[in-house]
Design an enzyme around this catalytic site. Structure first.
Site, PDB file in Angstrom:
ATOM      1  N   LYS A 114       0.859  -1.188   0.000  1.00  0.00           N
ATOM      2  CA  LYS A 114       0.000   0.000   0.000  1.00  0.00           C
ATOM      3  C   LYS A 114       0.889   1.230   0.000  1.00  0.00           C
ATOM      4  O   LYS A 114       1.999   1.196   0.520  1.00  0.00           O
ATOM      5  CB  LYS A 114      -0.870   0.033   1.257  1.00  0.00           C
ATOM      6  CG  LYS A 114      -2.092   0.894   1.115  1.00  0.00           C
ATOM      7  CD  LYS A 114      -3.147   0.151   0.328  1.00  0.00           C
ATOM      8  CE  LYS A 114      -4.478   0.835   0.313  1.00  0.00           C
ATOM      9  NZ  LYS A 114      -5.517  -0.118  -0.074  1.00  0.00           N
TER      10      LYS A 114
HETATM   11  N1  GLU Z   1      -7.240   0.107  -3.267  1.00  0.00           N
HETATM   12  C1  GLU Z   1      -8.020  -1.043  -3.574  1.00  0.00           C
HETATM   13  C2  GLU Z   1      -8.100  -1.977  -2.373  1.00  0.00           C
HETATM   14  O1  GLU Z   1      -7.922  -1.567  -1.249  1.00  0.00           O
HETATM   15  C3  GLU Z   1      -7.570  -1.736  -4.865  1.00  0.00           C
HETATM   16  C4  GLU Z   1      -6.168  -2.228  -4.877  1.00  0.00           C
HETATM   17  C5  GLU Z   1      -5.712  -2.727  -6.238  1.00  0.00           C
HETATM   18  O2  GLU Z   1      -6.505  -2.774  -7.151  1.00  0.00           O
HETATM   19  O3  GLU Z   1      -4.520  -3.059  -6.353  1.00  0.00           O
HETATM   20  O4  GLU Z   1      -8.402  -3.132  -2.507  1.00  0.00           O
END
Ligand code: GLU
Length: 424
Positions: A114
């Protein structure tokens, strides 16, 4: 695994502690080795950068940017980038670990990561955001890569930001590499169905859970907290399946209409109103947190972390909670939810539709091919439904909540893979 005393939860609002508490319980039930436990509890890499950006008035402002790679055992790490004033290392660490578990629950070949930048995008011009995104991309140039670490949108970012990231990354490589990031605009190799994918997965999880609870969707009521990308699509798709969405909310309040809210109309209103429901007239505005404690069958928290806590959990009336957001329920609230007999479709299962279609986007980019929207939806619906059934079956087998079952499924998969790969 030797018994390890659970870390006492010092700060109920700390998402990393919330993640660790569930991770600990599931690891004990699975009986994983201390060695593997210690590997999985620690992120692989934590990067903090400072990003000097020229603002429109000519001044230079220094922003703080993060990227945490929690695990790359299952494959390249995957996870979004958050733009928010509250971004901090503990939050990004928790969100990165949740991505690891999420990818494992839906069985896609990614680890978890993240990123985030502490900023308020609502107060920044498009040019300022572009410079910030490009600066962040350059600072992370050794981290990102289609086979290393693949970012995506999260709170406060969307296709526009992903386009800048893809462009900046591609410039440094001297060629267009669109598989370095997902959630891009369609013309840049984005996938059909990606925008609504998380909300769609929430809908599939909700219907699967309703089936288990014997709730008839055509007779059910629902409240959705958060009217951003996840909440608005979840509400729209649930309404399409016959569920009466009686309340939605955003930072401007809770909007309630006992006859059901016309979701498409509310979305159109929001789009013409700077992204806010403020002033929406076809529902009564009941104020901030009311949304969580309404007398509905289904509650979908799709805003942010730690909204259901020991302070309000006893007032929740819903029979089913489907977590569109990451970490909306504190670990302390889990016990009360279990006592009350509420079923939870947990975040790492219910909101995994987004990363699932991100995976499809990456696959299409690497193939240089484009799938139809119909194929994307059919495949992601199947993945979400299979994942739900697997977690449900695990919860019955171990006699644990759906949340702990989801962690068991995820940790078991990552731990078994780690055993094959090994350490040093
Ligand atoms: N931000 C989204 C999540 O928390 C998508 C992450 C992604 O598609 O890599 O799942």
């Amino acid at each position: 695994m030797a018994y390890i005393e659970p870390a006492p939860i010092k700060d109920e609002q700390n998402p990393f502690e919330a993640m660790m508490s569930r991770f600990h319980i599931a690891s004990q039930i699975l009986g994983i080795d201390d060695e593997v436990y210690n590997v999985l509890k620690t992120p692989v890499k934590q990067v903090i950068v400072s990003l000097p950006v020229t603002m429109d008035d000519g001044s230079i402002k220094v922003f703080e940017g993060f990227r945490v790679i929690h695990s790359n055992i299952l494959g390249p790490s995957k996870g979004g980038i958050r733009f928010d004033q509250g971004v901090n290392l503990d939050e990004v660490k928790a969100l990165a670990a949740w991505m690891t578990w999420k990818c494992a629950v839906v069985d896609i070949p990614y680890g978890g990561a993240k990123g985030g930048i502490k900023c308020n995008p609502r107060e920044m011009s498009s040019g300022e955001i572009e410079r910030l995104m490009r600066a962040y991309t350059l600072a992370m140039i050794e981290i990102f890569g289609p086979d290393r670490d693949i970012p995506a949108p999260d709170m406060g970012t969307g296709p526009r930001e992903m386009a800048w990231l893809m462009d900046e990354y591609s410039r440094t490589q001297g060629m267009t590499i669109n598989s370095v990031v997902t959630g891009k605009p369609l013309v840049l190799g984005g996938s059909l169905g990606r925008t609504e994918a998380t909300g769609r997965g929430v809908m599939v999880s909700t219907l699967a859970a309703m089936e288990k609870l014997k709730i008839n969707p055509y007779k059910a009521t629902c409240a959705v907290q958060g009217f951003g990308n996840v909440g608005s699509y979840a509400a729209l798709l649930l309404e399409e399946r016959g569920v009466k969405v009686v309340a939605v909310s955003d930072l401007s309040g809770t909007y309630y209409n006992e006859n059901g809210i016309d979701i498409q109309e509310a979305i159109d209103f929001r789009n013409d109103n700077n992204g806010s429901l403020e002033g929406y007239e076809n529902a009564e505005n009941m104020g901030g947190d009311e949304i969580l404690t309404l007398d509905v069958d289904v509650l979908v928290p799709a805003a942010t972390e730690d909204v259901i806590t020991s302070h309000n959990v006893d007032k929740i009336k819903a029979r089913l909670i489907v977590e569109g957001a990451n970490g909306p329920t504190s670990a302390k609230a889990d016990a009360v939810i279990a006592e009350k007999g509420i079923m939870v479709a947990p975040d790492i299962l219910a909101n995994a539709g987004g990363v699932t279609v991100s995976y499809f986007e990456w696959v299409q980019n690497r193939l240089g091919y484009k799938w139809t929207g119909e194929r994307v939806n059919r495949r992601s619906d199947r993945i979400m439904k299979d994942a739900f059934d697997n977690v449900y079956k695990t919860s019955q087998e171990y006699n644990v909540s759906m949340r702990i079952a989801a962690y068991i499924v995820a940790i078991d998969k990552v731990a078994r893979t780690y055993k094959y790969r090994g350490g040093f």
